[in-house]
Motif scaffolding. Structure first.
Motif, PDB file in Angstrom:
ATOM      1  N   SER A   1       0.821  -1.201   0.000  1.00  0.00           N
ATOM      2  CA  SER A   1       0.000   0.000   0.000  1.00  0.00           C
ATOM      3  C   SER A   1       0.860   1.259   0.000  1.00  0.00           C
ATOM      4  CB  SER A   1      -0.935  -0.002   1.213  1.00  0.00           C
ATOM      5  OG  SER A   1      -1.656   1.201   1.288  1.00  0.00           O
ATOM      6  N   GLU A   2       1.937   1.250   0.775  1.00  0.00           N
ATOM      7  CA  GLU A   2       2.803   2.427   0.871  1.00  0.00           C
ATOM      8  C   GLU A   2       3.470   2.725  -0.470  1.00  0.00           C
ATOM      9  OE1 GLU A   2       4.068   5.677   2.842  1.00  0.00           O
ATOM     10  OE2 GLU A   2       2.879   4.112   3.789  1.00  0.00           O
ATOM     11  N   LEU A   3       3.835   1.695  -1.184  1.00  0.00           N
ATOM     12  CA  LEU A   3       4.533   1.892  -2.455  1.00  0.00           C
ATOM     13  C   LEU A   3       3.576   2.145  -3.614  1.00  0.00           C
ATOM     14  CD1 LEU A   3       7.321   1.924  -3.783  1.00  0.00           C
ATOM     15  CD2 LEU A   3       7.153  -0.549  -4.059  1.00  0.00           C
ATOM     16  N   PHE A   4       2.481   1.377  -3.668  1.00  0.00           N
ATOM     17  CA  PHE A   4       1.585   1.447  -4.828  1.00  0.00           C
ATOM     18  C   PHE A   4       0.267   2.165  -4.541  1.00  0.00           C
ATOM     19  CE2 PHE A   4       4.337  -2.204  -5.458  1.00  0.00           C
ATOM     20  CZ  PHE A   4       4.807  -1.966  -6.737  1.00  0.00           C
ATOM     21  N   GLY A   5      -0.030   2.444  -3.258  1.00  0.00           N
ATOM     22  CA  GLY A   5      -1.274   3.118  -2.914  1.00  0.00           C
ATOM     23  C   GLY A   5      -2.428   2.142  -2.748  1.00  0.00           C
ATOM     24  N   HIS A   6      -3.575   2.672  -2.329  1.00  0.00           N
ATOM     25  CA  HIS A   6      -4.771   1.829  -2.224  1.00  0.00           C
ATOM     26  C   HIS A   6      -6.013   2.673  -2.468  1.00  0.00           C
ATOM     27  CE1 HIS A   6      -4.364   3.177   2.128  1.00  0.00           C
ATOM     28  NE2 HIS A   6      -5.611   3.513   1.863  1.00  0.00           N
ATOM     29  N   ARG A   7      -7.105   1.982  -2.706  1.00  0.00           N
ATOM     30  CA  ARG A   7      -8.389   2.636  -2.942  1.00  0.00           C
ATOM     31  C   ARG A   7      -9.279   2.477  -1.712  1.00  0.00           C
ATOM     32  NH1 ARG A   7      -5.790   4.972  -5.789  1.00  0.00           N
ATOM     33  NH2 ARG A   7      -5.715   4.965  -8.079  1.00  0.00           N
ATOM     34  N   ARG A   8     -10.164   3.428  -1.565  1.00  0.00           N
ATOM     35  CA  ARG A   8     -11.097   3.405  -0.430  1.00  0.00           C
ATOM     36  C   ARG A   8     -11.844   2.069  -0.372  1.00  0.00           C
ATOM     37  NH1 ARG A   8     -16.218   7.593   0.280  1.00  0.00           N
ATOM     38  NH2 ARG A   8     -17.041   6.665   2.215  1.00  0.00           N
ATOM     39  N   GLY A   9     -11.870   1.481   0.826  1.00  0.00           N
ATOM     40  CA  GLY A   9     -12.569   0.221   1.017  1.00  0.00           C
ATOM     41  C   GLY A   9     -11.777  -1.013   0.647  1.00  0.00           C
ATOM     42  N   ALA A  10     -10.498  -0.833   0.247  1.00  0.00           N
ATOM     43  CA  ALA A  10      -9.697  -1.988  -0.172  1.00  0.00           C
ATOM     44  C   ALA A  10      -9.451  -2.955   0.983  1.00  0.00           C
ATOM     45  CB  ALA A  10      -8.371  -1.519  -0.759  1.00  0.00           C
TER      46      ALA A  10
ATOM     47  N   ASP B   1      -9.037   7.111  -0.558  1.00  0.00           N
ATOM     48  CA  ASP B   1      -7.979   6.759  -1.498  1.00  0.00           C
ATOM     49  C   ASP B   1      -6.638   7.254  -0.965  1.00  0.00           C
ATOM     50  OD1 ASP B   1      -9.900   5.702  -3.093  1.00  0.00           O
ATOM     51  OD2 ASP B   1      -9.795   7.243  -4.649  1.00  0.00           O
ATOM     52  N   PHE B   2      -5.607   6.460  -1.186  1.00  0.00           N
ATOM     53  CA  PHE B   2      -4.268   6.843  -0.729  1.00  0.00           C
ATOM     54  C   PHE B   2      -3.281   6.684  -1.877  1.00  0.00           C
ATOM     55  CE2 PHE B   2      -0.105   5.403   0.909  1.00  0.00           C
ATOM     56  CZ  PHE B   2       0.260   6.529   1.634  1.00  0.00           C
ATOM     57  N   PRO B   3      -2.646   7.777  -2.334  1.00  0.00           N
ATOM     58  CA  PRO B   3      -1.649   7.652  -3.398  1.00  0.00           C
ATOM     59  C   PRO B   3      -0.340   7.123  -2.822  1.00  0.00           C
ATOM     60  CG  PRO B   3      -1.812   9.938  -2.703  1.00  0.00           C
ATOM     61  CD  PRO B   3      -2.846   9.184  -1.910  1.00  0.00           C
ATOM     62  N   GLY B   4       0.156   6.055  -3.376  1.00  0.00           N
ATOM     63  CA  GLY B   4       1.428   5.510  -2.907  1.00  0.00           C
ATOM     64  C   GLY B   4       2.598   6.379  -3.334  1.00  0.00           C
ATOM     65  N   ARG B   5       3.797   5.958  -2.937  1.00  0.00           N
ATOM     66  CA  ARG B   5       4.989   6.762  -3.239  1.00  0.00           C
ATOM     67  C   ARG B   5       5.236   6.855  -4.742  1.00  0.00           C
ATOM     68  NH1 ARG B   5       7.940   7.532   1.638  1.00  0.00           N
ATOM     69  NH2 ARG B   5       6.415   7.121   3.291  1.00  0.00           N
ATOM     70  N   LEU B   6       4.928   5.803  -5.483  1.00  0.00           N
ATOM     71  CA  LEU B   6       5.142   5.856  -6.924  1.00  0.00           C
ATOM     72  C   LEU B   6       4.237   6.888  -7.589  1.00  0.00           C
ATOM     73  CD1 LEU B   6       5.672   2.082  -7.691  1.00  0.00           C
ATOM     74  CD2 LEU B   6       7.212   3.914  -8.394  1.00  0.00           C
ATOM     75  N   GLU B   7       2.977   6.927  -7.191  1.00  0.00           N
ATOM     76  CA  GLU B   7       2.060   7.918  -7.757  1.00  0.00           C
ATOM     77  C   GLU B   7       2.462   9.327  -7.343  1.00  0.00           C
ATOM     78  OE1 GLU B   7      -2.765   8.855  -7.958  1.00  0.00           O
ATOM     79  OE2 GLU B   7      -2.027   6.979  -7.073  1.00  0.00           O
TER      80      GLU B   7
ATOM     81  N   PRO C   1       6.902 -10.411  -2.032  1.00  0.00           N
ATOM     82  CA  PRO C   1       5.733 -10.172  -2.887  1.00  0.00           C
ATOM     83  C   PRO C   1       5.729  -8.760  -3.480  1.00  0.00           C
ATOM     84  CG  PRO C   1       5.083 -11.245  -0.840  1.00  0.00           C
ATOM     85  CD  PRO C   1       6.502 -10.827  -0.669  1.00  0.00           C
ATOM     86  N   VAL C   2       6.224  -7.788  -2.737  1.00  0.00           N
ATOM     87  CA  VAL C   2       6.270  -6.415  -3.241  1.00  0.00           C
ATOM     88  C   VAL C   2       7.397  -6.262  -4.261  1.00  0.00           C
ATOM     89  CG1 VAL C   2       6.346  -3.982  -2.573  1.00  0.00           C
ATOM     90  CG2 VAL C   2       5.345  -5.654  -1.033  1.00  0.00           C
ATOM     91  N   GLN C   3       8.464  -7.032  -4.090  1.00  0.00           N
ATOM     92  CA  GLN C   3       9.537  -7.035  -5.089  1.00  0.00           C
ATOM     93  C   GLN C   3       8.984  -7.420  -6.468  1.00  0.00           C
ATOM     94  OE1 GLN C   3      13.068  -9.265  -4.036  1.00  0.00           O
ATOM     95  NE2 GLN C   3      12.890  -8.673  -1.878  1.00  0.00           N
ATOM     96  N   ALA C   4       8.071  -8.406  -6.489  1.00  0.00           N
ATOM     97  CA  ALA C   4       7.492  -8.860  -7.759  1.00  0.00           C
ATOM     98  C   ALA C   4       6.699  -7.732  -8.417  1.00  0.00           C
ATOM     99  CB  ALA C   4       6.607 -10.079  -7.520  1.00  0.00           C
ATOM    100  N   LYS C   5       5.938  -6.980  -7.624  1.00  0.00           N
ATOM    101  CA  LYS C   5       5.155  -5.881  -8.179  1.00  0.00           C
ATOM    102  C   LYS C   5       6.052  -4.731  -8.634  1.00  0.00           C
ATOM    103  CE  LYS C   5       1.113  -4.731  -7.130  1.00  0.00           C
ATOM    104  NZ  LYS C   5      -0.154  -4.199  -6.567  1.00  0.00           N
ATOM    105  N   LEU C   6       7.147  -4.497  -7.908  1.00  0.00           N
ATOM    106  CA  LEU C   6       8.087  -3.456  -8.321  1.00  0.00           C
ATOM    107  C   LEU C   6       8.735  -3.834  -9.644  1.00  0.00           C
ATOM    108  CD1 LEU C   6       9.650  -0.834  -7.803  1.00  0.00           C
ATOM    109  CD2 LEU C   6      11.288  -2.178  -6.465  1.00  0.00           C
ATOM    110  N   LEU C   7       9.082  -5.106  -9.801  1.00  0.00           N
ATOM    111  CA  LEU C   7       9.659  -5.564 -11.061  1.00  0.00           C
ATOM    112  C   LEU C   7       8.694  -5.330 -12.214  1.00  0.00           C
ATOM    113  CD1 LEU C   7      11.935  -7.076 -12.583  1.00  0.00           C
ATOM    114  CD2 LEU C   7      10.743  -9.206 -12.022  1.00  0.00           C
ATOM    115  N   ARG C   8       7.415  -5.610 -11.991  1.00  0.00           N
ATOM    116  CA  ARG C   8       6.417  -5.389 -13.045  1.00  0.00           C
ATOM    117  C   ARG C   8       6.352  -3.912 -13.410  1.00  0.00           C
ATOM    118  NH1 ARG C   8       1.236  -3.945 -14.013  1.00  0.00           N
ATOM    119  NH2 ARG C   8       0.131  -5.126 -15.633  1.00  0.00           N
TER     120      ARG C   8
END
Length: 313
Positions: A72-81, A88-94, A112-119
């Motif tokens: 969530s901190e890196l990619f953010g999240h949406r309300r109710g997630a 809504d929370f904008p992550g550091r990338l946004e 698991p977050v490493q995999a999403k960062l690679l993507r």
């Protein structure tokens, strides 16, 4: 920005020359160095001399992230997630869109977050937690580590493919104990700086104190030296700091050892000798880079960087 990186030792000047070239591009950078060597300062200099200089520079210390909130901190999240996601929370990338994201202690990022960062590095897309579709962001990644990532990969704690994607250009900051005359240069710089900062008469180091501090191995690197200078600048304004005024750990520093190699009067080519030593180590270990690095007193990452730098087969 590079002007704040103080040093004249050959290894450090070579690092700055490489960093200036890299800064003008958008390439992903992996900064390698011990704690306290100034990795974030170098990252900020890269940003300040890039085409993104007027855009956001966002930092994230991966070691300070609980695994449960890292995505969530890196990619953010949406309300109710999830429970507690009331907006809504904008992550550091946004947040860094258009600019640079500095990922400090990248070795601590959960797998698991490493995999999403690679993507993201491959596609330029992020998908916040709870979002139905991905979105594109334009962010340059600068990562840093004080750990041996090769060991982390061998233990299954860091993705090999992410390592190769991050280390398009590795920049290795030498520890202070390997920077020769830079210790004295930094001592004088910080004493002047803290005299101005605190509006006090500047203190100066006597020759005996300087010799002691040059011999000290500085396990905390520049951060430790900076803190020592601020302490002494405040406690001894306008005075000459002698050996007996230094903290106990500096007084216990071992005397300078006899050199392992005596420089011939006619000089020699350091680069050729380094290449020869690397080849000897690889030959002695039948190409095992981990063992060769150990013979040379390097980490595997440091040895790989030199092999790539010199084009050693």
């Amino acid at each position: 920005m590079f002007e704040v990186l103080i040093g004249r030792s050959p290894g450090f000047e070579a690092l700055i020359r490489s960093a200036r070239l890299v800064a003008a591009t958008d390439v992903t950078v992996l900064i390698v160095g011990e704690t306290g060597t100034g990795k974030e300062l170098l990252a900020r200099a890269l940003q300040g001399h890039s085409l993104r200089a007027d855009r956001p520079f966002v930092t994230l210390n991966c070691a300070a992230l609980p695994a449960s909130v890292a995505e969530s901190e890196l990619f953010g999240h949406r309300r109710g997630a999830f429970t507690g996601a009331v907006s809504d929370f904008p992550g550091r990338l946004e947040t860094a869109d258009g600019g640079t994201l500095f990922l400090d202690e990248i070795n601590s990022l959960p797998l698991p977050v490493q995999a999403k960062l690679l993507r993201f590095l491959d596609s330029g897309e992020i998908q916040p937690v709870g979002a139905r579709a991905p979105q594109r962001v334009d962010v340059r990644i600068i990562a840093a580590t004080n750990a041996n990532l090769a060991d982390k990969i061998d233990k299954g704690e860091f993705r090999r493919d992410l390592y190769y994607r991050l280390s398009v250009v590795p920049l290795e900051i030498p520890p202070l104990r390997e920077r020769g005359g830079d210790v004295e240069l930094l001592l004088h710089h910080f004493m002047r700086h803290f005299a101005q900062t605190h509006a006090i008469p500047p203190a100066v180091f006597g020759r005996g104190a300087v010799r002691r501090l040059i011999a000290y191995p500085w396990p905390g690197n520049i951060r430790e030296l900076r803190n020592l200078c601020e302490r002494l600048a405040i406690l001894m304004p306008g005075r000459v700091i002698e050996e007996q005024d230094l903290p106990e750990e500096a007084l216990r520093a071992p005397p300078q050892a006899r050199p392992l190699f005596t420089l011939p009067d006619e000089g020699f080519e350091l680069e050729r000798m380094e290449i020869d030593f690397i080849r000897q180590a690889l030959q002695r270990t039948q190409g095992n880079r981990t063992r060769a690095a150990r013979l040379l007193g390097l980490t595997r990452d440091q040895l790989n960087y030199r092999i790539q730098k010199y084009g050693i087969d």
